[in-house]
Design an enzyme around this catalytic site. Structure first.
Site, short mmCIF file in Angstrom:
data_model
loop_
_atom_site.label_atom_id
_atom_site.label_comp_id
_atom_site.label_asym_id
_atom_site.label_seq_id
_atom_site.Cartn_x
_atom_site.Cartn_y
_atom_site.Cartn_z
N GLY A 107 36.49 38.07 44.60
CA GLY A 107 37.33 38.22 43.85
C GLY A 107 38.15 36.64 44.60
N TYR A 113 37.24 31.48 51.60
CA TYR A 113 36.39 31.57 52.55
C TYR A 113 36.60 30.05 53.55
CZ TYR A 113 35.22 35.89 50.73
OH TYR A 113 35.27 37.43 50.39
N HIS A 119 39.78 34.48 54.39
CA HIS A 119 39.09 35.53 55.24
C HIS A 119 38.18 34.27 56.17
CE1 HIS A 119 38.75 37.84 51.44
NE2 HIS A 119 39.37 36.73 50.45
C1 LIG Z 1 36.64 47.90 47.23
C2 LIG Z 1 37.13 46.51 47.26
C3 LIG Z 1 36.36 45.48 48.08
C4 LIG Z 1 36.46 44.00 47.51
N1 LIG Z 1 36.12 43.41 48.66
C5 LIG Z 1 36.10 42.19 48.08
C6 LIG Z 1 35.74 40.74 49.68
O1 LIG Z 1 34.82 41.21 51.12
N2 LIG Z 1 36.21 39.64 49.44
C7 LIG Z 1 36.43 38.86 48.22
O2 LIG Z 1 35.98 38.39 47.53
N3 LIG Z 1 36.61 40.45 46.95
C8 LIG Z 1 36.71 41.19 47.58
N4 LIG Z 1 36.73 42.57 46.12
C9 LIG Z 1 36.97 41.52 45.05
C10 LIG Z 1 35.70 42.15 43.81
O3 LIG Z 1 34.47 41.41 44.51
C11 LIG Z 1 35.65 41.40 42.63
O4 LIG Z 1 36.43 41.81 41.78
C12 LIG Z 1 34.24 41.41 42.04
O5 LIG Z 1 33.81 40.34 42.49
C13 LIG Z 1 34.94 40.95 39.95
O6 LIG Z 1 33.57 41.28 39.46
P1 LIG Z 1 33.81 42.20 38.35
O7 LIG Z 1 34.71 41.53 37.15
O8 LIG Z 1 32.49 42.01 37.71
O9 LIG Z 1 34.17 43.74 38.46
C14 LIG Z 1 36.86 43.40 46.59
C15 LIG Z 1 37.14 44.83 45.65
C16 LIG Z 1 37.14 46.09 45.67
C17 LIG Z 1 37.43 46.53 44.62
#
Ligand SMILES: Cc1cc2nc3c(=O)[nH]c(=O)nc-3n(C[C@H](O)[C@H](O)[C@H](O)COP(=O)(O)O)c2cc1C
Length: 177
Positions: A107, A113, A119
């Site tokens: 995300g 990062y 982060h």
């Molecule tokens: C429970 C949870 C934990 C997450 N942890 C992180 C994280 O540690 N670092 C980060 O950059 N994004 C984090 N995210 C965001 C997800 O990585 C992001 O929504 C995803 O990569 C998007 O891909 P998608 O459209 O295929 O769902 C988190 C999202 C959720 C729901």
């Protein structure tokens, strides 16, 4: 030849990973295996998973980053499928020499990062547990494929990442065909 072990807790809600998968799913010799679709109850069929892995030359672990790591079902898959005597330890050579490609979406942006970012660490700081899991099983660790800022990038940028992903797998297939 290429097995994509895909771990998205909500495959139907994915945007980034879905675009990536749509870009490669029709390639010859690519098999997509969605863990959360196959095991919604987290009851992994270890023998079936091992049988899927055996013929693969390239194993892809693809998932959104969750809490700086893999989603829970992929962690359980590591724990139950990559067992001693099969994946490592005495007689554990089933994965030795296979290639491993880590494909992940985050995300947060690349800038987040960094020591000054939200982060606090560069993205590569979160990589060793995954990389060493593959190396411990004597797999060859390939250059990971990452898409940062998945929440912020538009469809066109995502589609470009999809094309890049397709090129990586196509090159792998032509180099190992
Ligand atoms: C429970 C949870 C934990 C997450 N942890 C992180 C994280 O540690 N670092 C980060 O950059 N994004 C984090 N995210 C965001 C997800 O990585 C992001 O929504 C995803 O990569 C998007 O891909 P998608 O459209 O295929 O769902 C988190 C999202 C959720 C729901």
């Amino acid at each position: 030849m290429i097995l994509i072990v895909y771990a998205h807790p909500h495959p139907g809600r994915s945007e980034a990973n879905r675009v990536l998968l749509d870009a490669v799913r029709d390639l010859p010799s690519v098999r997509l295996h969605s863990l959360y679709d196959r095991y919604p109850d987290f009851s992994i069929d270890v023998q079936a998973e091992q049988a899927l892995l055996e013929p693969a030359r390239l194993v892809v672990w693809q998932h959104p980053l969750y809490w700086y790591s893999v989603p829970a079902l992929l962690k359980l898959w590591f724990e139950t499928v990559l067992v001693r005597g099969w994946a490592y330890g005495s007689g554990g050579t089933a994965l030795a020499g296979k290639d491993c490609l880590w494909v992940t979406t985050t995300g947060a942006t690349d800038e987040a990062y960094s020591p000054q970012g939200k982060h606090a660490h560069p993205f590569r700081a979160f990589m060793p547990p995954i990389e060493q899991t593959a190396r411990f099983c004597a797999m060859n660790w390939l250059q990971p494929f990452t898409v940062h800022g998945a929440h912020k990038i538009d469809y066109e940028a995502l589609a470009a990442h999809g094309r890049r992903y397709r090129e990586v797998l196509q090159k792998y297939l032509s180099d190992h065909g």
